[in-house]
Design an enzyme around this catalytic site. Structure first.
Site, PDB file in Angstrom:
ATOM      1  N   ASP A  34      56.335  62.542  52.338  1.00  0.00           N
ATOM      2  CA  ASP A  34      56.927  62.265  51.910  1.00  0.00           C
ATOM      3  C   ASP A  34      56.985  60.469  51.097  1.00  0.00           C
ATOM      4  O   ASP A  34      57.907  60.160  50.569  1.00  0.00           O
ATOM      5  CB  ASP A  34      58.663  62.023  51.898  1.00  0.00           C
ATOM      6  CG  ASP A  34      58.191  61.615  53.640  1.00  0.00           C
ATOM      7  OD1 ASP A  34      57.387  60.959  53.953  1.00  0.00           O
ATOM      8  OD2 ASP A  34      60.085  61.436  54.346  1.00  0.00           O
ATOM      9  N   GLY A  35      56.129  60.041  51.697  1.00  0.00           N
ATOM     10  CA  GLY A  35      56.225  58.403  51.468  1.00  0.00           C
ATOM     11  C   GLY A  35      56.154  57.255  52.082  1.00  0.00           C
ATOM     12  O   GLY A  35      55.931  55.910  51.802  1.00  0.00           O
ATOM     13  N   GLU A  36      56.509  57.443  52.668  1.00  0.00           N
ATOM     14  CA  GLU A  36      57.345  56.965  54.090  1.00  0.00           C
ATOM     15  C   GLU A  36      56.439  56.617  55.338  1.00  0.00           C
ATOM     16  O   GLU A  36      55.547  56.757  55.542  1.00  0.00           O
ATOM     17  CB  GLU A  36      57.938  57.368  55.553  1.00  0.00           C
ATOM     18  CG  GLU A  36      59.623  57.362  54.949  1.00  0.00           C
ATOM     19  CD  GLU A  36      60.523  58.613  55.097  1.00  0.00           C
ATOM     20  OE1 GLU A  36      60.205  59.005  56.854  1.00  0.00           O
ATOM     21  OE2 GLU A  36      61.952  58.391  54.840  1.00  0.00           O
ATOM     22  N   ARG A  93      58.625  34.364  43.371  1.00  0.00           N
ATOM     23  CA  ARG A  93      58.838  33.501  42.236  1.00  0.00           C
ATOM     24  C   ARG A  93      60.329  33.670  42.190  1.00  0.00           C
ATOM     25  O   ARG A  93      60.798  33.318  41.594  1.00  0.00           O
ATOM     26  CB  ARG A  93      57.958  34.468  41.436  1.00  0.00           C
ATOM     27  CG  ARG A  93      56.632  33.225  41.609  1.00  0.00           C
ATOM     28  CD  ARG A  93      55.271  34.351  40.277  1.00  0.00           C
ATOM     29  NE  ARG A  93      55.111  35.358  40.843  1.00  0.00           N
ATOM     30  CZ  ARG A  93      54.067  36.291  40.765  1.00  0.00           C
ATOM     31  NH1 ARG A  93      53.352  36.030  39.114  1.00  0.00           N
ATOM     32  NH2 ARG A  93      53.838  37.655  40.563  1.00  0.00           N
ATOM     33  N   GLN A  94      61.043  34.978  42.995  1.00  0.00           N
ATOM     34  CA  GLN A  94      62.465  34.503  42.649  1.00  0.00           C
ATOM     35  C   GLN A  94      63.263  34.281  43.680  1.00  0.00           C
ATOM     36  O   GLN A  94      63.519  34.550  44.341  1.00  0.00           O
ATOM     37  CB  GLN A  94      62.930  36.549  42.770  1.00  0.00           C
ATOM     38  CG  GLN A  94      64.014  36.204  42.266  1.00  0.00           C
ATOM     39  CD  GLN A  94      64.519  36.514  40.519  1.00  0.00           C
ATOM     40  OE1 GLN A  94      63.884  36.208  40.055  1.00  0.00           O
ATOM     41  NE2 GLN A  94      66.017  35.476  40.176  1.00  0.00           N
ATOM     42  N   ASP A 166      51.003  24.021  34.856  1.00  0.00           N
ATOM     43  CA  ASP A 166      51.923  23.429  34.871  1.00  0.00           C
ATOM     44  C   ASP A 166      52.132  22.588  35.523  1.00  0.00           C
ATOM     45  O   ASP A 166      51.833  22.293  36.057  1.00  0.00           O
ATOM     46  CB  ASP A 166      53.313  24.620  34.978  1.00  0.00           C
ATOM     47  CG  ASP A 166      53.635  25.570  36.299  1.00  0.00           C
ATOM     48  OD1 ASP A 166      53.440  24.588  36.963  1.00  0.00           O
ATOM     49  OD2 ASP A 166      52.623  25.944  36.407  1.00  0.00           O
ATOM     50  N   LYS A 189      54.485  24.149  30.433  1.00  0.00           N
ATOM     51  CA  LYS A 189      54.532  25.371  30.199  1.00  0.00           C
ATOM     52  C   LYS A 189      56.229  25.775  30.977  1.00  0.00           C
ATOM     53  O   LYS A 189      56.205  25.687  31.204  1.00  0.00           O
ATOM     54  CB  LYS A 189      53.474  26.053  31.088  1.00  0.00           C
ATOM     55  CG  LYS A 189      54.124  28.036  31.186  1.00  0.00           C
ATOM     56  CD  LYS A 189      52.776  28.728  32.226  1.00  0.00           C
ATOM     57  CE  LYS A 189      53.988  28.657  33.413  1.00  0.00           C
ATOM     58  NZ  LYS A 189      52.690  29.826  33.772  1.00  0.00           N
ATOM     59  N   ARG A 191      59.021  29.386  29.966  1.00  0.00           N
ATOM     60  CA  ARG A 191      58.958  30.995  30.399  1.00  0.00           C
ATOM     61  C   ARG A 191      60.275  31.247  29.849  1.00  0.00           C
ATOM     62  O   ARG A 191      61.060  30.869  29.958  1.00  0.00           O
ATOM     63  CB  ARG A 191      58.271  31.224  31.334  1.00  0.00           C
ATOM     64  CG  ARG A 191      58.221  32.399  31.262  1.00  0.00           C
ATOM     65  CD  ARG A 191      58.155  32.688  32.815  1.00  0.00           C
ATOM     66  NE  ARG A 191      57.077  32.802  33.801  1.00  0.00           N
ATOM     67  CZ  ARG A 191      55.808  33.271  33.825  1.00  0.00           C
ATOM     68  NH1 ARG A 191      55.461  34.716  33.092  1.00  0.00           N
ATOM     69  NH2 ARG A 191      54.785  32.974  34.239  1.00  0.00           N
ATOM     70  N   ASP A 216      45.199  27.429  40.224  1.00  0.00           N
ATOM     71  CA  ASP A 216      46.755  27.832  39.910  1.00  0.00           C
ATOM     72  C   ASP A 216      46.813  28.442  41.441  1.00  0.00           C
ATOM     73  O   ASP A 216      46.135  29.337  41.787  1.00  0.00           O
ATOM     74  CB  ASP A 216      46.725  28.926  39.303  1.00  0.00           C
ATOM     75  CG  ASP A 216      48.451  28.871  38.284  1.00  0.00           C
ATOM     76  OD1 ASP A 216      49.510  28.296  39.280  1.00  0.00           O
ATOM     77  OD2 ASP A 216      48.951  29.174  37.773  1.00  0.00           O
TER      78      ASP A 216
HETATM   79  C1  R5P Z   1      53.877  30.717  38.145  1.00  0.00           C
HETATM   80  O1  R5P Z   1      54.678  29.714  37.775  1.00  0.00           O
HETATM   81  C2  R5P Z   1      52.752  30.074  38.720  1.00  0.00           C
HETATM   82  O2  R5P Z   1      52.258  29.420  38.596  1.00  0.00           O
HETATM   83  C3  R5P Z   1      51.743  31.104  38.268  1.00  0.00           C
HETATM   84  O3  R5P Z   1      50.668  29.900  36.678  1.00  0.00           O
HETATM   85  C4  R5P Z   1      51.699  32.664  37.369  1.00  0.00           C
HETATM   86  O4  R5P Z   1      52.571  33.062  38.700  1.00  0.00           O
HETATM   87  C5  R5P Z   1      50.765  33.110  36.868  1.00  0.00           C
HETATM   88  O5  R5P Z   1      51.258  34.474  36.395  1.00  0.00           O
HETATM   89  P1  R5P Z   1      50.245  35.148  34.611  1.00  0.00           P
HETATM   90  O6  R5P Z   1      48.760  35.230  35.798  1.00  0.00           O
HETATM   91  O7  R5P Z   1      50.648  36.098  35.282  1.00  0.00           O
HETATM   92  O8  R5P Z   1      50.073  34.029  33.663  1.00  0.00           O
END
Ligand code: R5P
Length: 294
Positions: A34-36, A93-94, A166, A189, A191, A216
């Site tokens: 079942d995925g557990e 990232r959140q 960025d 950058k 978004r 990055d």
């Molecule tokens: C965002 O600020 C991160 O540092 C990466 O630049 C980002 O997550 C990269 O995501 P993607 O490859 O989808 O552009």
């Protein structure tokens, strides 16, 4: 101290244990129909300090569950202290509320890990270090950027221009510059929080005739690197490379990046892929040695 080999990072855990001369504990694991998820420790952790090495790259949810279940099993089997070593920390990232109605995913994840028995966490190039200050236990991030820069230095690209895509990641380019001894710089950058679309610009950047390595933390869809590579080519860079700590490379990211003129993509084994040419084992073993003696 013993190293518990999380199923998502078994090889990295083994390499780290070898460098640290620490005993390992294997984890038997399976997924029920079942995925557990199911895990069982195959070694003794009674009265031990343990480090669970388990990355949480996709499929991140099932890997988080495995990590939580391993932590719980370690505590129930008498471990004194559980440190989660999570090379790629998903959901980082959140780390704030960007739009009304959202939650803060990384804080929820940290609370879940604490409830499961995690006492401390070590990660690598977390998206924003500030997120860790809200964790209910000590958490720290290490940087693999010097290891990635060293890879390029060894290949003969000393003096290459180190670029971050960025402004928020300027420190990354600077760390690489310390190894490469060339120049460093960053793009701007923005978004769109609804569509996810990004817009990059490279004003005041002088890369004409230079070899540029874009550094990055994550390559996910590849959009950021593709955009950066296009700008670099327009600005007259002769050669462009891409380095990241966490090569998620979702979908056709790799092809898009290479099509944009990037000669080579280099990542670490935080996420296992064929671009994972740099191992985090020396970095993790240094940290575990310090934990062991501290
Ligand atoms: C965002 O600020 C991160 O540092 C990466 O630049 C980002 O997550 C990269 O995501 P993607 O490859 O989808 O552009």
């Amino acid at each position: 101290m013993k190293i518990i080999l999380g199923p998502a990072s078994k090889e990295l855990g083994e390499k780290t244990a070898e460098l640290t001369a620490l005993e390992t504990v294997q984890v038997a694991h399976k997924t029920f129909p079942d995925g557990e998820a199911y895990v069982r420790l195959e070694g003794n952790v009674q009265d031990e300090f343990v480090a669970i090495v388990q990355t949480t790259s996709p499929p991140q949810d099932s890997r988080f569950m495995q990590l939580a279940f391993i932590a719980d099993a370690a505590k129930r089997n008498g471990a004194r202290k559980v440190t989660a070593v999570v090379p790629y920390l998903a959901y980082a990232r959140q780390d704030k509320i960007f739009l009304q109605g959202e939650g803060i995913s990384i804080e929820t994840v940290a609370q879940m890990l604490e409830a499961a028995g995690v006492d401390a966490l070590v990660t690598v190039n977390v998206h924003a270090e500030s997120a860790l200050s809200k964790f209910p236990f000590p958490a720290k991030t290490l940087s693999a950027i010097p290891l990635l820069a060293e890879y390029f230095a060894q290949k003969g690209y000393k003096k290459a221009f180190a670029l971050s895509p960025d402004k928020g990641a300027r420190h990354i380019a600077h760390q690489a510059q310390q190894v490469l001894c060339g120049e460093d710089g960053h793009l701007e950058k923005q978004r769109d929080r609804y569509t996810g679309q990004t817009n990059q610009t490279g004003k005041d950047l002088n890369v004409k005739g230079q070899t540029v390595i874009i550094f990055d933390d994550i390559i996910s869809t590849g959009g950021t690197i593709v955009g950066a590579a296009k700008i670099l080519k327009e600005l007259g860079a002769t050669r462009v490379f891409a380095a990241c700590v966490h090569p998620l490379l979702i979908g056709d990211a790799e092809k898009r990046i290479l099509d944009a003129g990037v000669e080579e993509i280099v990542g670490t084994d935080s996420v296992s892929s064929h671009v994972s040419k740099v191992s985090l084992a020396p970095l993790l073993s240094r940290e575990l040695r310090a934990l062991k003696s501290g």
